[in-house]
Motif scaffolding. Structure first.
Motif, short mmCIF file in Angstrom:
data_model
loop_
_atom_site.label_atom_id
_atom_site.label_comp_id
_atom_site.label_asym_id
_atom_site.label_seq_id
_atom_site.Cartn_x
_atom_site.Cartn_y
_atom_site.Cartn_z
N ARG A 54 2.36 10.23 -7.38
CA ARG A 54 2.95 10.78 -8.75
C ARG A 54 2.99 11.02 -9.95
NH1 ARG A 54 8.63 8.91 -8.82
NH2 ARG A 54 8.57 11.19 -10.11
N GLY A 55 1.51 10.57 -9.85
CA GLY A 55 0.69 9.83 -11.17
C GLY A 55 1.42 9.16 -11.83
N LEU B 199 1.22 -1.47 0.06
CA LEU B 199 0.31 -0.02 -0.01
C LEU B 199 1.12 1.68 -0.21
CD1 LEU B 199 -2.96 -1.43 2.05
CD2 LEU B 199 -2.98 -0.58 -0.13
N GLY B 200 1.96 1.53 0.76
CA GLY B 200 2.49 2.31 0.77
C GLY B 200 3.25 1.94 -0.70
N LEU B 201 3.67 1.37 -1.55
CA LEU B 201 4.38 1.97 -2.57
C LEU B 201 3.63 2.11 -3.58
CD1 LEU B 201 6.38 -1.04 -2.90
CD2 LEU B 201 7.18 0.39 -2.69
N LEU B 202 2.22 1.44 -3.83
CA LEU B 202 1.26 2.55 -4.52
C LEU B 202 0.27 3.10 -4.52
CD1 LEU B 202 -1.83 -0.96 -4.12
CD2 LEU B 202 -0.19 -0.60 -5.96
N GLN B 203 0.48 4.11 -3.00
CA GLN B 203 -0.01 5.32 -2.90
C GLN B 203 1.24 6.39 -3.24
OE1 GLN B 203 -0.40 4.45 1.56
NE2 GLN B 203 -3.15 4.13 1.23
N SER B 204 1.88 6.13 -3.18
CA SER B 204 3.24 6.85 -3.25
C SER B 204 3.90 7.10 -4.76
CB SER B 204 4.83 6.46 -2.29
OG SER B 204 5.51 6.98 -3.16
N ALA B 205 3.07 5.64 -5.56
CA ALA B 205 3.49 6.02 -6.99
C ALA B 205 1.90 6.86 -7.45
CB ALA B 205 3.60 4.65 -6.97
N GLU B 206 0.64 6.62 -7.04
CA GLU B 206 -0.64 6.88 -7.21
C GLU B 206 0.14 8.43 -6.78
OE1 GLU B 206 -4.38 7.49 -8.30
OE2 GLU B 206 -2.54 6.21 -9.21
N PRO C 273 -0.73 3.29 -18.38
CA PRO C 273 -0.51 4.39 -17.26
C PRO C 273 -0.99 5.09 -16.57
CG PRO C 273 1.06 3.71 -19.59
CD PRO C 273 -0.39 3.34 -19.88
N GLU C 274 -2.15 5.56 -17.24
CA GLU C 274 -2.38 7.25 -17.03
C GLU C 274 -3.98 6.22 -15.89
OE1 GLU C 274 -4.37 5.88 -21.06
OE2 GLU C 274 -2.83 6.25 -20.04
N ARG C 275 -4.17 4.70 -15.91
CA ARG C 275 -5.17 4.58 -15.24
C ARG C 275 -4.50 5.09 -13.81
NH1 ARG C 275 -8.73 0.15 -16.76
NH2 ARG C 275 -10.19 -1.05 -15.04
N SER C 276 -5.69 4.73 -12.67
CA SER C 276 -5.22 4.92 -11.86
C SER C 276 -5.27 4.02 -10.84
CB SER C 276 -6.58 5.76 -10.36
OG SER C 276 -6.54 5.83 -9.54
N LEU C 277 -4.63 4.35 -10.10
CA LEU C 277 -4.17 3.34 -8.95
C LEU C 277 -5.38 2.94 -7.60
CD1 LEU C 277 0.13 2.67 -8.42
CD2 LEU C 277 -1.81 1.74 -10.28
N ALA C 278 -6.32 3.71 -7.86
CA ALA C 278 -7.16 4.04 -6.48
C ALA C 278 -7.81 2.65 -6.18
CB ALA C 278 -8.03 5.11 -7.02
N ALA D 299 5.20 8.78 -12.71
CA ALA D 299 6.23 7.60 -10.83
C ALA D 299 6.95 6.90 -11.90
CB ALA D 299 4.77 7.01 -10.49
N GLY D 300 6.54 6.48 -12.77
CA GLY D 300 7.73 5.48 -13.83
C GLY D 300 7.90 4.03 -13.15
N HIS D 301 9.48 4.56 -12.99
CA HIS D 301 10.24 3.11 -12.55
C HIS D 301 9.28 2.83 -11.20
CE1 HIS D 301 12.96 0.56 -11.27
NE2 HIS D 301 12.73 0.44 -9.75
N GLU D 302 8.94 3.96 -10.35
CA GLU D 302 7.89 3.58 -8.93
C GLU D 302 7.03 3.03 -9.03
OE1 GLU D 302 6.85 6.56 -5.58
OE2 GLU D 302 7.98 7.26 -6.56
N ARG D 303 6.13 3.01 -10.16
CA ARG D 303 4.98 2.47 -10.37
C ARG D 303 4.85 0.85 -10.66
NH1 ARG D 303 -0.44 4.90 -12.78
NH2 ARG D 303 -1.80 3.26 -14.10
N THR D 304 6.08 1.09 -12.03
CA THR D 304 5.93 -0.20 -11.54
C THR D 304 6.57 -0.88 -11.27
OG1 THR D 304 6.33 0.38 -14.30
CG2 THR D 304 7.24 -1.90 -13.50
N ALA D 305 7.22 -0.94 -9.96
CA ALA D 305 7.66 -1.83 -8.57
C ALA D 305 6.73 -1.90 -7.59
CB ALA D 305 9.41 -0.90 -7.93
N ALA D 306 5.76 -0.74 -7.63
CA ALA D 306 4.79 -1.17 -6.70
C ALA D 306 3.83 -2.12 -7.35
CB ALA D 306 3.82 0.24 -6.63
N ILE D 307 3.94 -2.01 -8.65
CA ILE D 307 2.82 -2.81 -9.27
C ILE D 307 3.14 -3.95 -9.35
CG2 ILE D 307 1.77 -3.98 -11.87
CD1 ILE D 307 1.29 -0.19 -12.04
#
Length: 113
Positions: free
Chosen positions: A35-36, A26-33, A94-99, A39-47
């Motif tokens: 940044r929108g 959740l911390g990873l997802l929230q941080s990536a979300e 990539p523009e899809r929300s992580l919500a 987030a790039g690499h951060e978003r991929t790492a969270a997912i």
């Protein structure tokens, strides 16, 4: 020790580890979300982390030695499969929300308390 042995010998420790894993996801997802799309690499790492977590959980839930009630295991596997589909959608858009991932995984984490 296998996961089932940990849960058999120390269920409180096992639940605490599960909560920690969800807290991290959740911390990873929230941080990536937050940044929108930048987030790039951060978003991929969270997912990727969420995907790995659910792969492990689904494998354990499908194990015949898992001690949870069958109906609960089936419900959790269904949530895991939804999560995997949503992960695929998020990766391809990539523009899809992580919500939605955040909301569902927060509910599961909170259920471990």
């Amino acid at each position: 020790m296998s996961y089932s042995e940990i849960m058999e010998d120390a269920p409180d420790l096992g639940r605490a580890r599960e909560r920690e894993a969800f807290d991290r996801a959740l911390g990873l997802l929230q941080s990536a979300e937050a940044r929108g799309v930048t987030a790039g690499h951060e978003r991929t790492a969270a997912i990727s982390y969420v995907q790995d977590l659910w792969n492990l959980l689904i494998a354990d839930l499908l194990n015949p030695e898992n001690g949870l009630p069958k109906a609960l295991r089936a419900d959790l596997v269904a949530i895991g499969m939804w999560t995997m589909r949503e992960v695929g959608e998020v990766l391809s858009t990539p523009e899809r929300s992580l919500a939605a991932l955040i909301e569902v995984n927060t509910s599961i984490r909170d259920g471990l308390r």
